[in-house]
Every structure is written in structure tokens, then in C-alpha cells.
Design an enzyme around this catalytic site. Structure first.
Site, PDB file in Angstrom:
ATOM      1  N   LYS B  89     -63.295   7.286 -22.888  1.00 58.27           N
ATOM      2  CA  LYS B  89     -62.965   6.084 -23.202  1.00 58.27           C
ATOM      3  C   LYS B  89     -63.064   5.059 -24.042  1.00 58.27           C
ATOM      4  O   LYS B  89     -63.797   4.946 -25.374  1.00 58.27           O
ATOM      5  CB  LYS B  89     -61.337   6.378 -23.638  1.00 58.27           C
ATOM      6  CG  LYS B  89     -60.347   7.178 -24.262  1.00 58.27           C
ATOM      7  CD  LYS B  89     -60.133   8.125 -24.974  1.00 58.27           C
ATOM      8  CE  LYS B  89     -59.638   9.092 -24.794  1.00 58.27           C
ATOM      9  NZ  LYS B  89     -59.281  10.116 -26.841  1.00 58.27           N
ATOM     10  N   GLU B 111     -53.022   3.260 -30.457  1.00 56.58           N
ATOM     11  CA  GLU B 111     -52.297   4.391 -30.274  1.00 56.58           C
ATOM     12  C   GLU B 111     -52.595   4.936 -28.500  1.00 56.58           C
ATOM     13  O   GLU B 111     -53.879   5.189 -28.146  1.00 56.58           O
ATOM     14  CB  GLU B 111     -52.038   5.384 -30.803  1.00 56.58           C
ATOM     15  CG  GLU B 111     -52.968   6.685 -31.126  1.00 56.58           C
ATOM     16  CD  GLU B 111     -54.956   6.663 -31.083  1.00 56.58           C
ATOM     17  OE1 GLU B 111     -54.805   5.088 -31.724  1.00 56.58           O
ATOM     18  OE2 GLU B 111     -54.926   6.987 -30.803  1.00 56.58           O
ATOM     19  N   SER B 377     -64.451  14.357 -18.492  1.00 59.76           N
ATOM     20  CA  SER B 377     -63.959  13.300 -18.737  1.00 59.76           C
ATOM     21  C   SER B 377     -63.710  12.431 -18.621  1.00 59.76           C
ATOM     22  O   SER B 377     -63.251  11.206 -18.805  1.00 59.76           O
ATOM     23  CB  SER B 377     -63.319  13.816 -20.280  1.00 59.76           C
ATOM     24  OG  SER B 377     -62.171  14.412 -19.932  1.00 59.76           O
TER      25      SER B 377
END
Lengths: 258, 393
Positions: B89, B111, B377
Site C-alpha cells: 500500500k 479510507e 502483497s
């Protein structure tokens, strides 16, 4: 039949009161009852909200009314059933306000056709992009005599305002502040420069100011800069726990008009 | 490029910018500026320096020997779990905050579902000294408490989203509403390849560093830069977008996307959007979406908060519809078991999102000489409580 929105502004160009409410709220069968009461009490126009699970432009009051309407079992099909024959009893201009997804699922062409048959005069779809409307849907709106009502905001450029004015028929919805609906923190008085800019822009369409208009004071104030105003959240609050719907609607409309 | 965004912001029939007029100037500003800013030499240099020295890139591409033996193929893991903050991220949040600074913005909103994007946003806001407000579903705040505290420690304000299902979808609604109320000084850092154009493309480009590195790393390790298969999990789809990006137009590379089936695609507790969804508009883009016949958005379900989303990015909807991507799904149980298996075989506890990607190794039989890259990830620290609660390891 001429479009009732256009006809209304020919007859009245000051202090036009447009009331928003959510279809199927507070109870599912209240939709037509509220329409009739609004006409009787002296509202000039109605914006009938189609409830949606994810209403991005709305604050908590309208969100919650929509969620309750959905819980009550409200759907577009149900709304069309309720409005069957409404033009025998109600002559106010009626617009639908909703979000694009439920209408896409119904089919935009079929939706406009059905709305036209029922005598609906306009459609406000805040998340239908201007470009998509002009290239894909303008024709079907026009064929069914439905005005597409566009929003403008304090951030809307002069250039875009002109383009929107050219594509509009009915009125332009002037969003009072950078805000979702019913935001008590936002004061419309802070934006008189913006209202004056719109007022002096020589638009070919009438304007109504909406968002955070709630009572006689804000309504009268907004009407100084436009042809009238739109009230939503404050009306929802006035009827949400009502035990005398007709009485409370009459009281609310009269108190706003003063 | 056949599978990237067109000039109107569409991937085939999906994409666009279905935004209320209130957001038009913001989205327009971003649309007109993002490519130019991203291509500025000064921007590139600052982004690359921070990716190297702060995030810890490049992340390794690691040959997973024991996993390869078990499945009789050649499996390489792209170690995005080794990034600062523990997931991919941050590639995107770092890029977007540098962009927001150049646009003169002072306040950042985001968010978050599982909290990984929220943490990555709070991190870069602390780094840049910017105000940070993260919207998080009230239910997610409860089930991802450590991430809530991580954000708060770094100075972010975490605001609960209390509407709807009180999860990621609702947190996204609240962030969009905040942006409508604060359009001038605020930049909204969307965490996935969703939202109005240009977000899906912008986020994909920031995440594209993943496949850019895979190419040269694989070349160094094997002599060829293109794998046979790339596997990634998909909620909104940002890690998959990054892992697929530089292979999109090379149809020899099989792109495998894995969605969360929850309790099963035939139950009403699932988040497998390509299987259960139909075309519709959510969060300002047209894509595939889990919805009722009346166009109301359905509440999804997955064990993994990061995949618990009723939509999918428009790029992925297009990969699905065009057949360019192969879409699979894994249930909660399959993901959990895959997570334990990877932990035992490789000494890596993957995030539950990532565990879904590993679960397809049980569903697809690869050839012994195939090169399979799995995008790892995120790491599983944040999911420890969920692993513990299931307990049968």
C-alpha cells in the site's frame, strides 16, 4: 402537455419553494400522501428522492431516510406503482432525485419512458456525468419531456457554468456551499459573493438554491439571489416522527414561506 | 496499450468519473495534472529516493524452494510484505502524497478496510507533516484494533464510518463526503484502483513498480524477464494491478486474479465480484458490482477485511470481461489453510488477503518448468488474532 417546471417559472419567478422528500419514508405508503399534502399546503415543486444504498452527496439525515425507505421495501418498480394515476390528483411539478446506479439497472431509457408516462417533469442525478449525459442520454430525456437538472457549486468555473446553462432546461440547481446535504456546520451567508456571481451571470435558466436551506430565514435569504430555494433535510426531520403527517407538512411549509 | 485506460478514462466499457458536480474541479485538476507531475524529473527523483531509503525498495523476488517442490513448479515470491508498514500500500500513498504536495494541498483524507492503507497513509502524512484523517468502518475499527492505534500513534485521526455495513464501502462513502465538504485544501488518497478516473490509472501506475522490478529481477535470476503466470489477490485490486501492469500487453503471461469467496460463491456471504457482480456504478466508476436487481449495493463478506469490498477496479473488470485475466476465488477456509501452509513451508506468515492468492496453487496444476510469480502483497501480523481464533494449526 408542457413541462410543468418550465410552466411554473413562467408564472412565478420569486420565492419558489421546492421540497425534497424520500420516497417510501417514513412509511412505504406515505409517498403519494406526502405529495398531496405538499400541494395542498402551498409548496411550489417537489423533488422526490429515490432511495439508494450509497448516496454520496447526502448527509446523515437523507442517508438515514433512504436506508429506512429501503428497509420498508422501497424499489423503483414500487415507486412507479405508487405514482400510477398521480396526475389526476397532483399538479405540482415533480422531479426525481436519485443516483445513477439503480436507474442504470432499471434501464435509463425505460426509466425515462415510464417517468414521462407518469407525468414526471425532471430528473436530478448528481452522479451522471455531463459528458455521458450529453453523448448518450440527452435524446431520451428530451423525447420523454423530462428536464435534466444540473448542479453548480462555488467551485464551478464561469466557462462550465455557461455550458451547463446551455444544456439545461427547467432550472439550475445552485448548491449553496461545498457540502453534502444538511450540514449544520455550513452557513449559506458565507457565500453571498458566489450567489451574486451566479445572479449576475445572465443565465437563460431560472435558479434555485439548495443544500442547508432549512427555515424561513435561510429560504428568504437564498431567494434574494435566485428564483427560490430547495429544502430537504429540514423537511425530513419535520416528518420523520410525525403522528399527523398532513398537519406537520402544512405547518412546515407555512413556516418556511412565512 | 490495449489494456490500459483510454483518453476518456475507460477500460473497455468500465471506468469513467461518475462524480457529483461538487467534486468536478478536484477530479478535473487531478486528471489534468497527474501524468505531468509523475513525469517531472524532480518528482521522479524524490519518489525513487524515498522508495529506496524509506520504503526499502526494491523488495526481493525470492525463489520459494519448498513451495515449488510441493507444487512441482517454479514459484517466485515478490516480497511486498517487506516494505515499510508491511504491505504494498505504501507505494501508492507515498506517490500520492508527493503529488498532493505539488498540488498545494494541506490536508489528507483516506479510507481503509483492514487498516493497511490507513496505516500507509498515516505514515506518509507523518513523514511529510500533513494533517491526516482516515475513515474506517466502525466494525473494522473493532476487528483491526492494532492498526487503529498505529494510525493514532503516528498522529492521524481515525473517524468511524457508522452508516450501512460499517465496513470498507461505507468508509469510502464517508471519505468522498468529506472531500465534497472540503474540496479546496484536501487531497483524497484512494487506496485501491477504484474511484473516478484518474484514480484507477494513477494508483496502478504507482503500484507498477512491483512488475517493473519483477521483470529485471526475474531476468537476473532466470535469464528471462517474463514469467508464465503472475498470481495476485484482488479486492479493489491495487496489488494485482501493480503486479500485472508491465505484463498487460504480453499475452504470453497468464494473469491470475484471486477473489475472496467468503463462505462460498453460492452462499450470501461472499466477496467474489466477478462471479457475483453485474455492471454498475460504485464509488464513481462503472465496473462490476455486487448488487440487487434494484441496483442497491449488496454487503460483501470475507474473512479478510481488505478483500471485503462489493466492487472491483474497472481495469480488472475489463481484464475479466475481455478474457485477458483468469479469475479464481478462494474461500475463507482455503485462504486460512494456504496461509498456514506458506508459514510452515517458507517461514512467512502472509496477510489473509495474500493467503487467497496462495490458495489457487491447490486449484491450478502448473507445469514443472513454468515460472509462477506470486505477489506476496502483505504480511500477516495484523491478522494474528484471526489466525489464533481459528486455532487449528
Amino acid at each position: 402537455m408542457n413541462n410543468r417546471i418550465i410552466e411554473l417559472f413562467k408564472k412565478k419567478d420569486k420565492e419558489v419553494l421546492n421540497i425534497y422528500f424520500t420516497a417510501g419514508f417514513p412509511a412505504i405508503e406515505d409517498t403519494t400522501r406526502i405529495l398531496k399534502a405538499l400541494e395542498k399546503s402551498g409548496a411550489d415543486m417537489v423533488e422526490l428522492g429515490i432511495p439508494y444504498s450509497d448516496p454520496l452527496a447526502d448527509g446523515p439525515t437523507i442517508q438515514e431516510s433512504g436506508a429506512q425507505a429501503l428497509d420498508n421495501g422501497m424499489t423503483i418498480k414500487k415507486l412507479f406503482e405508487q405514482l400510477e394515476g398521480i396526475r389526476e390528483e397532483v399538479s405540482l411539478p415533480i422531479m426525481f432525485m436519485g443516483y445513477i446506479n439503480p436507474i442504470m439497472q432499471y434501464g435509463i431509457e425505460n426509466f425515462c419512458k415510464k417517468a414521462g408516462e407518469l407525468g414526471i417533469d425532471g430528473l436530478i442525478l448528481p452522479d451522471l456525468p455531463f459528458h455521458e449525459y450529453n453523448t448518450m442520454y440527452k435524446k431520451v430525456f428530451e423525447e420523454n419531456n423530462i428536464s435534466n437538472i444540473f448542479l453548480v457549486t462555488p467551485q464551478t468555473s464561469e466557462e462550465r457554468l455557461k455550458v451547463i446553462d446551455e444544456s439545461s432546461e427547467g432550472f439550475i440547481y445552485v448548491v449553496s456551499t461545498n457540502s453534502t446535504t444538511g450540514n449544520a456546520d455550513k452557513k449559506i451567508d458565507d457565500n453571498t459573493a458566489y450567489f451574486e456571481r451566479i445572479q449576475n451571470a445572465n443565465l437563460s435558466n431560472p435558479t434555485l438554491i439548495g443544500f442547508n436551506i432549512k427555515d424561513n430565514e435561510t429560504f428568504t435569504n437564498a431567494s434574494k439571489y435566485s428564483n427560490g430555494a430547495i429544502i430537504g433535510s429540514a423537511f425530513i426531520k419535520a416528518i420523520e416522527n410525525s403522528t399527523d403527517l398532513e398537519g406537520d407538512i402544512d405547518k412546515f411549509v407555512k413556516s418556511v414561506k412565512g | 496499450m490495449k489494456y490500459s485506460v483510454d483518453e476518456h478514462g475507460y477500460y473497455g466499457q468500465f471506468g469513467g468519473a461518475y462524480i457529483p458536480e461538487m467534486l468536478h474541479p478536484n477530479v478535473e485538476e487531478l486528471k489534468n495534472a497527474y501524468l505531468e507531475i509523475m513525469n517531472e524529473p524532480g518528482f521522479k527523483a524524490e519518489f525513487e529516493d524515498l522508495l529506496r531509503d524509506y520504503v526499502g525498495r526494491p523488495t526481493p523476488l525470492y525463489f520459494a524452494k519448498r513451495l515449488s517442490e510441493k507444487y512441482n513448479t517454479k514459484i517466485y515470491l515478490k516480497r511486498e510484505d517487506l516494505n515499510h508498514t508491511g504491505a504494498h500500500k505504501i507505494n501508492n500513498t507515498l506517490g500520492q502524497i508527493l503529488l498532493a504536495k505539488r498540488l498545494g494541498k494541506k490536508r489528507i483524507i483516506a479510507e481503509t478496510g483492514a487498516g493497511q492503507h490507513g496505516v500507509a497513509t498515516a505514515t506518509v502524512c507523518a513523514l511529510m507533516g500533513m494533517d491526516c484523517i482516515v475513515y474506517m468502518g466502525a466494525i473494522d475499527m473493532e476487528r483491526q484494533k492494532p492498526n487503529v492505534e498505529r494510525m493514532r500513534i503516528m498522529g492521524a485521526e481515525v473517524r468511524p464510518a457508522t452508516s450501512g455495513s460499517k465496513t470498507l464501502k461505507d468508509a469510502t462513502n464517508e471519505a468522498i463526503r468529506d472531500w465534497i465538504n472540503n474540496p479546496v485544501d484536501t487531497h483524497y488518497i484512494i487506496g485501491s484502483v477504484v474511484g473516478p478516473h484518474p484514480y484507477p490509472d494513477m494508483v496502478a501506475r504507482f503500484q507498477a513498480i512491483i512488475s517493473e522490478e519483477i521483470k529485471w529481477q526475474l531476468k537476473g535470476l532466470t535469464g528471462r524477464e517474463n514469467p508464465d503466470h503472475v498470481i495476485a489477490c484482488v479486492g479493489g485490486g491495487s496489488n494485482a494491478a501493480g503486479a500485472f501492469y508491465h505484463f498487460l500487453d504480453n499475452e504470453d503471461v497468464n494473469l491470475i486474479a484471486v477473489e475472496a469467496a467468503g463462505l462460498g460463491v453460492n452462499t450470501d456471504k461472499s466477496a467474489a465480484t466477478t462471479y457475483l457482480g453485474t455492471p454498475g456504478v460504485l464509488h464513481a466508476s462503472r465496473s462490476l458490482l455486487m448488487q440487487t436487481e434494484d441496483g442497491q449495493v449488496v454487503e460483501p463478506y470475507s474473512i479478510s477485511a481488505g478483500l471485503d469490498y462489493p466492487g472491483i477496479g474497472p481495469m480488472h473488470a475489463h481484464l475479466f470481461e475481455s478474457g485477458r485475466g483468469s479469475f479464481f476465488s478462494a474461500t475463507d477456509d482455503e485462504a486460512y489453510e494456504a496461509g498456514i501452509r506458506v508459514s510452515r513451508l517458507e517461514g512467512i506468515i502472509p496477510a489473509l488477503e495474500t493467503a487467497h492468492a496462495f490458495a489457487v496453487l491447490e486449484q491450478i496444476e502448473f507445469k514443472p518448468d513454468d515460472i509462477v510469480v506470486i505477489n506476496l502483497s502483505g504480511r500477516g501480523d495484523k491478522d494474528l488474532q484471526t489466525y489464533i481464533d481459528r486455532g487449528d494449526y
